[in-house]
Scaffold this motif. Sequence first.
Motif, PDB file in Angstrom:
ATOM      1  N   UNK A 268     -27.672 -36.569   9.489  1.00  0.00           N
ATOM      2  CA  UNK A 268     -27.938 -36.809   8.072  1.00  0.00           C
ATOM      3  C   UNK A 268     -26.708 -36.508   7.226  1.00  0.00           C
ATOM      4  N   UNK A 269     -25.977 -35.465   7.614  1.00  0.00           N
ATOM      5  CA  UNK A 269     -24.733 -35.161   6.902  1.00  0.00           C
ATOM      6  C   UNK A 269     -23.718 -36.285   7.080  1.00  0.00           C
ATOM      7  N   UNK A 270     -23.609 -36.803   8.318  1.00  0.00           N
ATOM      8  CA  UNK A 270     -22.700 -37.929   8.559  1.00  0.00           C
ATOM      9  C   UNK A 270     -23.112 -39.153   7.751  1.00  0.00           C
ATOM     10  N   UNK A 271     -24.421 -39.431   7.713  1.00  0.00           N
ATOM     11  CA  UNK A 271     -24.889 -40.597   6.958  1.00  0.00           C
ATOM     12  C   UNK A 271     -24.631 -40.421   5.465  1.00  0.00           C
ATOM     13  N   UNK A 272     -24.802 -39.204   4.968  1.00  0.00           N
ATOM     14  CA  UNK A 272     -24.511 -38.951   3.557  1.00  0.00           C
ATOM     15  C   UNK A 272     -23.033 -39.159   3.266  1.00  0.00           C
ATOM     16  N   UNK A 273     -22.154 -38.700   4.179  1.00  0.00           N
ATOM     17  CA  UNK A 273     -20.718 -38.918   3.990  1.00  0.00           C
ATOM     18  C   UNK A 273     -20.379 -40.410   4.033  1.00  0.00           C
ATOM     19  N   UNK A 274     -21.054 -41.155   4.931  1.00  0.00           N
ATOM     20  CA  UNK A 274     -20.813 -42.598   4.996  1.00  0.00           C
ATOM     21  C   UNK A 274     -21.226 -43.275   3.694  1.00  0.00           C
ATOM     22  N   UNK A 275     -22.400 -42.906   3.175  1.00  0.00           N
ATOM     23  CA  UNK A 275     -22.842 -43.480   1.902  1.00  0.00           C
ATOM     24  C   UNK A 275     -21.893 -43.116   0.772  1.00  0.00           C
ATOM     25  N   UNK A 276     -21.381 -41.879   0.792  1.00  0.00           N
ATOM     26  CA  UNK A 276     -20.423 -41.470  -0.243  1.00  0.00           C
ATOM     27  C   UNK A 276     -19.131 -42.263  -0.143  1.00  0.00           C
ATOM     28  N   UNK A 277     -18.689 -42.530   1.098  1.00  0.00           N
ATOM     29  CA  UNK A 277     -17.481 -43.331   1.287  1.00  0.00           C
ATOM     30  C   UNK A 277     -17.682 -44.744   0.770  1.00  0.00           C
ATOM     31  N   UNK A 278     -18.875 -45.300   1.035  1.00  0.00           N
ATOM     32  CA  UNK A 278     -19.160 -46.640   0.512  1.00  0.00           C
ATOM     33  C   UNK A 278     -19.108 -46.646  -1.007  1.00  0.00           C
ATOM     34  N   UNK A 279     -19.683 -45.607  -1.613  1.00  0.00           N
ATOM     35  CA  UNK A 279     -19.673 -45.548  -3.070  1.00  0.00           C
ATOM     36  C   UNK A 279     -18.296 -45.348  -3.654  1.00  0.00           C
TER      37      UNK A 279
ATOM     38  N   UNK B  56     -18.634 -47.051  10.474  1.00  0.00           N
ATOM     39  CA  UNK B  56     -18.314 -45.973  11.408  1.00  0.00           C
ATOM     40  C   UNK B  56     -18.788 -46.261  12.826  1.00  0.00           C
ATOM     41  N   UNK B  57     -19.819 -47.110  12.970  1.00  0.00           N
ATOM     42  CA  UNK B  57     -20.355 -47.468  14.293  1.00  0.00           C
ATOM     43  C   UNK B  57     -20.698 -46.226  15.107  1.00  0.00           C
TER      44      UNK B  57
ATOM     45  N   UNK C  52     -34.817 -43.573  14.286  1.00  0.00           N
ATOM     46  CA  UNK C  52     -34.880 -43.701  12.836  1.00  0.00           C
ATOM     47  C   UNK C  52     -33.499 -43.535  12.207  1.00  0.00           C
ATOM     48  N   UNK C  53     -32.742 -42.551  12.675  1.00  0.00           N
ATOM     49  CA  UNK C  53     -31.403 -42.341  12.125  1.00  0.00           C
ATOM     50  C   UNK C  53     -30.464 -43.480  12.522  1.00  0.00           C
ATOM     51  N   UNK C  54     -30.613 -43.976  13.747  1.00  0.00           N
ATOM     52  CA  UNK C  54     -29.776 -45.113  14.165  1.00  0.00           C
ATOM     53  C   UNK C  54     -30.061 -46.340  13.314  1.00  0.00           C
ATOM     54  N   UNK C  55     -31.317 -46.515  12.906  1.00  0.00           N
ATOM     55  CA  UNK C  55     -31.658 -47.635  12.033  1.00  0.00           C
ATOM     56  C   UNK C  55     -30.948 -47.509  10.690  1.00  0.00           C
ATOM     57  N   UNK C  56     -30.946 -46.291  10.130  1.00  0.00           N
ATOM     58  CA  UNK C  56     -30.232 -46.066   8.868  1.00  0.00           C
ATOM     59  C   UNK C  56     -28.733 -46.325   9.051  1.00  0.00           C
ATOM     60  N   UNK C  57     -28.181 -45.873  10.184  1.00  0.00           N
ATOM     61  CA  UNK C  57     -26.757 -46.100  10.452  1.00  0.00           C
ATOM     62  C   UNK C  57     -26.460 -47.592  10.570  1.00  0.00           C
TER      63      UNK C  57
END
Length: 429
Positions: A156-167, A174-175, A182-187
């Motif tokens: 979840x921390x990695x996904x939050x960082x990815x979303x922040x990078x997109x923003x 990041x692949x 569920x987390x892989x789906x979000x990724x």
Amino acid sequence: MRRRLINSTLAVVLVVIAVFGVSLVIVETRTISSSAQESVDSEAQRLASIVDSRMVGHEKVSTEILQGQIDVSTRYAVIEIPDRATIRIGTRPEGGVIRGTAQGESGERVTVEESRSSVTREVGKTLLIIGAVALLAIVAATLLAVRQANKLVAPLTDLAETAERLGSGDPRPRHKRYAVPELDRVADVLDSSAERIARMLTAERRLAADASHQLRTPLTALSMRLEEITLTDDLDTVKEEATIALTQVERLTDVVERLLTNSRDPRTGSAVTFDLDEVVKQQLEEWRPAYRSSGRAIVRSGKTSLRAVGTPGAVAQVMAALIENSLMHGGGTVAVRTRVTGNQAVIEVTDEGPGVPSDLGARIFERTISGRNSTGIGLAVARDLAEADGGRLEMLQQKPPVFALFLSRDGKGVRPLQEPAPEPEPTIR
């Protein structure tokens, strides 16, 4: 979140331990008490049988004889025989006792007592074992909860960082996957969004670069026409220059529309059958002043009265890119030649310059590839424009350089020139 996961897991484990632990303690306590009572009753029954057997055989029944039949260190026995003295074996325990009684066939009564402290000790040992098991279960649950919390929180921390990078404008996917569906789906969704954003940013940068390059020359020419208008008082000259300026404004409009169309779909064309001579003539007239100012010439040769299939504005932009390329990088006279090969009309542009360097020959149409200090966009945009209308742009020769634009002469399946094209859908609201 990590703390919540750990606390919730520990709460569940504690509830389970409390429910099953208390139940187990109650059951074990009853089992131990029942077992102790049964042992004492069995002991009393055994002593009664011994007394019966001796009395039937008229043998002597005394304290000395019966004392060896019982563990006097933990138990106390009382044998009451009718018409005889009561026999007592061992030391009577103090405090709470467990009592067992048996009645013999000869009328004797045997009572065996055992201190309840032995039961208390057994219950204590059982409680200690249950407590140790419960403690181990809590420790194991804590370790498991920490591990699971880290396993869930880190993704979840990695996904939050990815979303922040997109923003923040960094659309690199990041692949990275986490073995949690569920987390892989979000990724997957974030990576897909990153790729779409990257394509959009690339298209926007490409549109800006193409617009800057394609509009530079027409704007310069238009500026020169307007300057000539401001410097003359001759009404006929003003009208002539204004007419030419209006033509150039129309070309600018066509350039902008073409760039916007290519930005939406580079394969979208509006090909028509048109007079190729008019486009060639217009380009030569537009570029002759620039060549004269540079002390050079531009000439035309080859077949005339040709018709081709394509977008006149796009073909004009491709020719402008080739002629400008010869002006900037070539030398001597520039020759524009038209010819026919098979079912195609060909426009060739060549000059007397040094040609294309050998290390750039295979990459000359790539973006940012240039032999001198230029943007390296012109030829790439020209090839895109040619391919959008079903044509192609090639370099036939490196020294001297010969570039050729191939256009179809078959008008089948295209609109005639006089038919008005549908208005493009607006791209800006």
